[in-house]
Motif scaffolding. Structure first.
Motif, PDB file in Angstrom:
ATOM      1  N   ARG A   1       0.838  -1.203   0.000  1.00 43.19           N
ATOM      2  CA  ARG A   1       0.000   0.000   0.000  1.00 43.19           C
ATOM      3  C   ARG A   1       0.868   1.246   0.000  1.00 43.19           C
ATOM      4  NH1 ARG A   1      -1.889   3.557   3.672  1.00 43.19           N
ATOM      5  NH2 ARG A   1      -0.747   2.493   5.320  1.00 43.19           N
ATOM      6  N   ILE A   2       1.913   1.241   0.850  1.00 46.76           N
ATOM      7  CA  ILE A   2       2.818   2.386   0.910  1.00 46.76           C
ATOM      8  C   ILE A   2       3.603   2.514  -0.385  1.00 46.76           C
ATOM      9  CG2 ILE A   2       4.840   3.313   2.094  1.00 46.76           C
ATOM     10  CD1 ILE A   2       3.787   2.107   4.673  1.00 46.76           C
TER      11      ILE A   2
ATOM     12  N   SER B   1       4.620   5.374  -5.404  1.00 48.39           N
ATOM     13  CA  SER B   1       4.761   5.393  -6.856  1.00 48.39           C
ATOM     14  C   SER B   1       3.799   6.395  -7.487  1.00 48.39           C
ATOM     15  CB  SER B   1       4.498   3.992  -7.425  1.00 48.39           C
ATOM     16  OG  SER B   1       5.431   3.064  -6.923  1.00 48.39           O
ATOM     17  N   ILE B   2       2.559   6.429  -6.981  1.00 43.68           N
ATOM     18  CA  ILE B   2       1.575   7.374  -7.515  1.00 43.68           C
ATOM     19  C   ILE B   2       2.026   8.803  -7.275  1.00 43.68           C
ATOM     20  CG2 ILE B   2      -0.774   8.242  -7.203  1.00 43.68           C
ATOM     21  CD1 ILE B   2      -1.661   5.391  -6.728  1.00 43.68           C
ATOM     22  N   GLU B   3       2.569   9.062  -6.078  1.00 45.64           N
ATOM     23  CA  GLU B   3       3.050  10.413  -5.774  1.00 45.64           C
ATOM     24  C   GLU B   3       4.180  10.811  -6.719  1.00 45.64           C
ATOM     25  OE1 GLU B   3       4.895  12.945  -1.988  1.00 45.64           O
ATOM     26  OE2 GLU B   3       4.457  10.808  -1.808  1.00 45.64           O
ATOM     27  N   GLN B   4       5.084   9.895  -6.990  1.00 44.66           N
ATOM     28  CA  GLN B   4       6.186  10.196  -7.900  1.00 44.66           C
ATOM     29  C   GLN B   4       5.684  10.398  -9.326  1.00 44.66           C
ATOM     30  OE1 GLN B   4       8.626   6.751  -6.960  1.00 44.66           O
ATOM     31  NE2 GLN B   4      10.081   8.014  -5.867  1.00 44.66           N
ATOM     32  N   LEU B   5       4.636   9.658  -9.711  1.00 44.21           N
ATOM     33  CA  LEU B   5       4.061   9.864 -11.033  1.00 44.21           C
ATOM     34  C   LEU B   5       3.420  11.241 -11.144  1.00 44.21           C
ATOM     35  CD1 LEU B   5       2.369   6.404 -11.753  1.00 44.21           C
ATOM     36  CD2 LEU B   5       4.436   7.320 -12.786  1.00 44.21           C
ATOM     37  N   GLU B   6       2.810  11.700 -10.047  1.00 40.56           N
ATOM     38  CA  GLU B   6       2.142  13.001 -10.069  1.00 40.56           C
ATOM     39  C   GLU B   6       3.129  14.151 -10.163  1.00 40.56           C
ATOM     40  OE1 GLU B   6      -0.221  12.950  -6.569  1.00 40.56           O
ATOM     41  OE2 GLU B   6      -1.903  11.880  -7.517  1.00 40.56           O
ATOM     42  N   ILE B   7       4.257  14.022  -9.460  1.00 39.56           N
ATOM     43  CA  ILE B   7       5.220  15.125  -9.451  1.00 39.56           C
ATOM     44  C   ILE B   7       6.222  15.017 -10.591  1.00 39.56           C
ATOM     45  CG2 ILE B   7       5.019  15.380  -6.953  1.00 39.56           C
ATOM     46  CD1 ILE B   7       7.656  13.944  -6.634  1.00 39.56           C
ATOM     47  N   GLY B   8       6.196  13.895 -11.324  1.00 45.24           N
ATOM     48  CA  GLY B   8       7.133  13.714 -12.430  1.00 45.24           C
ATOM     49  C   GLY B   8       6.817  14.652 -13.578  1.00 45.24           C
TER      50      GLY B   8
END
Length: 680
Positions: A297-298, A303-310
């Motif tokens: 889950r973490i 990964s989602i957070e990194q995709l958003e800020i990428g």
């Protein structure tokens, strides 16, 4: 032998009698204290009855019955110690206790019932003791391996005492189960082992005051307990097989059973020392009995957070950064498969890979397509046959710092690879690392596929916009060409008419302006923004009608306008021109077309009516306003009515159409008052 055996049991009875007195003097009122006292009493009773059995001649089953209760008492004590059970209520309701009591009671009733009522069933009783001793041995091993340093210091003597007696009894009853009778040479030695173990148990009772220890179930503990349990079950099966061999083998039974036991023991030792078996058992235990090394889950949220800020314009960089950060490494590369055997490095993070370095991926491509495995090149170099049928030069890859090869799949085919360089101190990938990398690579493959699709869609939209612009430009050029063609066709008849000459110059001036607009659009590769100006609508309509009346049928006009309107005069003129042209083309020369324009409640109403061929309801609903759909074949572009509707709606107006086949059509345009400037 009997005297020595009886002496050993008497010694054990005396030792445990002293132990019982010490426990009573200590007045330990805890649940564990009561269980220790109960177990000590049962050991005393068992030892005393075993000592008297040879002299009194009563059946040995009495001793074995007490032994059954003794094993249960010791096992329950270990379970309570492991689970920190301190009250009778918790003892009764705890699932581990209930599970043990249910199994113990069921097996005991079954085996003892068979012994008492079925002749020759004593081997079932030996099997019962074999299982109960094995169970106790596993519980002891779990307790010791789970405990921390302080707890181990307190329980080690108890573990040694009970473990020594349990192992001895396990061997004793295993042999008895094979030959269907006890070996009294072993039986008479049990008393001395029980006597030796009493001081060790006493030490633990002194060290652990409340018998409550915090137990942490470690993976290693479960692994070794599982291996011990597997060994016990294996030996039990060997015992049963040995008994069968001895029973059916006649005079050769003893020799064959001994040889079989030695062979089976050798096989067990070989299996336990096999690294592959140990690794598979560890993976099975870790997968099914413990939380994973990674919190998925973490990891997913990270990964989602990194995709958003990428960076949206460099998604190859983002994907490579995410796969590297999952293992906390700094070197990685994203390689795409261009064609069979050809690969292109799309992004490198602290890597320096050349095109020649990627040729080795051809064999990896075929292997991953078949198996879908993540390849640890370091494991390939040191573990033989770790990747069957994979022909890859591991040393060459290591020299280029290619340590991990992760396939990327799109539509069940290999899209490319993530290449990772691992730090020297980081070990080989385990199954949890592989599961994490596989999950992230699946997520990133969707991410890459989506971004590449968006890129292709953006390109398609650019081409679509260009084609759309071209269609409108061609439509304008067609109208200009029609105007100039009309001049040419009428020149022979009206060249000497001054009015015709004036119309020619006016038409050429208009065509020149429209051509300038077309050229501007082509140079800028976009439609030129419309320019609104104060327009005399009545004069505009009359000019359009004049242009259209060179064709048949002539257009009649009914105008009641005294206002000017702020609108794009050129586009509005083109819209009316096209609608009137369509009405003329739909009507034969003997028919009629008329245009009506008036101001009603500060709104401009324009109606174009004809008695031509008309249109069906389905055609109006599905085709009339659809771009690039025409009924004129190659002569039409199919955007005239579409462009008219788009323009009217852009000034917040509406266009209503009613028509009946073979009766004519009625177009009604309404432009609201906010678009009108009344200037008298």
């Amino acid at each position: 032998m009997e005297v020595i055996g009886s002496s050993g049991y008497f010694l054990a009875a005396c030792a445990y009698a002293v132990f019982i007195l010490l426990l009573l003097a200590a007045r330990n009122k805890t649940l564990a204290g009561a269980l220790v006292l109960l177990a000590a009493i049962l050991v005393f009773a068992s030892s005393l009855s075993a000592a008297l059995q040879t002299k009194q001649g009563f059946t040995l089953l009495i001793v074995l019955a007490i032994e059954t209760l003794k094993l249960a008492a010791w096992s329950l004590l270990i379970i309570c110690t492991q689970a920190n059970i301190t009250s009778v209520k918790a003892f009764i309701s705890h699932p581990k206790v209930r599970q043990y009591l249910q199994v113990w009671a069921g097996l005991s009733v079954l085996c003892w019932g068979a012994v008492l009522f079925i002749p020759g069933s004593v081997k079932l009783l030996f099997s019962l003791f074999l299982l109960l001793n094995l169970w106790l041995l596993v519980l002891l091993e779990q307790l010791y391996r789970n405990a921390d340093v302080k707890v181990k210091w307190a329980v080690w003597s108890l573990i040694i005492a009970l473990g020594m007696a349990t192992v001895f009894d396990f061997v004793l009853f295993a042999q008895a189960a094979m030959v269907n009778q006890l070996d009294f040479s072993y039986w008479y030695a049990r008393g001395f082992i029980a006597a030796i173990g009493m001081p060790l148990i006493l030490v633990s009772t002194r060290r652990i005051k409340d018998w409550s220890v915090d137990v942490f179930v470690s993976r290693e503990m479960v692994f070794y307990s599982s291996m011990l349990l597997i060994s016990g079950v294996y030996l039990l099966l060997l015992a049963i097989a040995g008994y069968a061999i001895n029973f059916f083998g006649g005079t050769w039974g003893d020799v064959i059973s001994i040889a079989f036991i030695l062979l089976g023991g050798s096989v067990l030792a070989a299996l336990l020392m096999t690294e592959r078996l140990r690794r598979e058992v560890k993976v099975f235990i870790t997968k099914h009995f413990f939380a994973n090394k990674y919190d998925y889950r973490i990891e997913w949220l990270k990964s989602i957070e990194q995709l958003e800020i990428g960076a949206s314009d460099d998604y190859y960089h983002t994907a490579t950064h995410i796969i590297c950060s999952s293992l906390n490494i700094q070197q990685g590369a994203l390689v795409k498969k261009v064609s069979s055997g050809n690969y292109q490095c799309l992004y490198q993070q602290n890597y320096r890979l050349e095109a020649d370095d990627l040729r080795c991926l051809a064999t990896v491509d075929e292997f991953c397509q078949q198996h879908g495995w993540i390849i640890d090149v370091r494991e390939l170099a040191v573990v033989e046959n770790s990747y069957p049928n994979l022909s890859l030069d591991a040393q060459a890859c290591r020299q280029k710092h290619i340590d991990i090869i992760i396939p990327i799949f799109m539509k069940k085919s290999v899209y490319g690879f993530f290449l990772l360089a691992m730090p020297p101190e980081q070990g080989l990938l385990n199954w949890e690392d592989r599961d994490l990398l596989f999950s992230i690579s699946r997520q990133l493959s969707n991410y890459l596929s989506l971004n590449e699709a968006n890129e292709s869609l953006a390109e398609s939209k650019q081409f679509d916009a260009f084609n759309r612009m071209s269609a409108f430009l061609v439509h304008d050029l067609k109208n200009i060409q029609a105007q100039l063609a009309l001049i040419s066709s009428n020149a022979k008849r009206h060249r000497d008419n001054p009015d015709f000459i004036d119309d020619v110059f006016e038409t050429v001036t208009s065509a020149t302006g429209r051509l300038d607009k077309v050229l501007t659009q082509l140079r800028n590769k976009q439609l030129v923004e419309s320019s609104k100006k104060n327009t005399d609508v009545q004069a505009l309509i009359m000019a359009v009608v004049k242009q259209r009346n060179v064709d048949k049928p002539n257009i009649s006009v009914q105008l009641a306008l005294a206002s000017r309107i702020c609108i794009d005069e050129e586009t509005f003129s083109a819209v009316l021109n096209h609608l009137l042209q369509n009405a003329q083309e739909a009507t034969n020369d003997n028919g009629w077309v008329k245009i009506i324009a008036e101001m009603i409640n500060n709104e401009l109403h324009i109606e174009i009516i004809d008695n031509g061929c008309g249109m069906s309801v389905d055609f109006i609903a599905n085709r009339l306003f659809k771009a690039f759909d025409t009924t004129k074949g190659n002569a039409g572009m199919g955007i005239g009515v579409y462009e008219a509707k788009q323009f009217i709606e852009s000034v917040d107006g509406t266009m209503q159409v009613t028509s009946q086949v073979n009766e004519g059509s009625h177009f009604k345009i309404i432009i609201p008052g906010k678009s009108i400037n009344i200037k008298k």
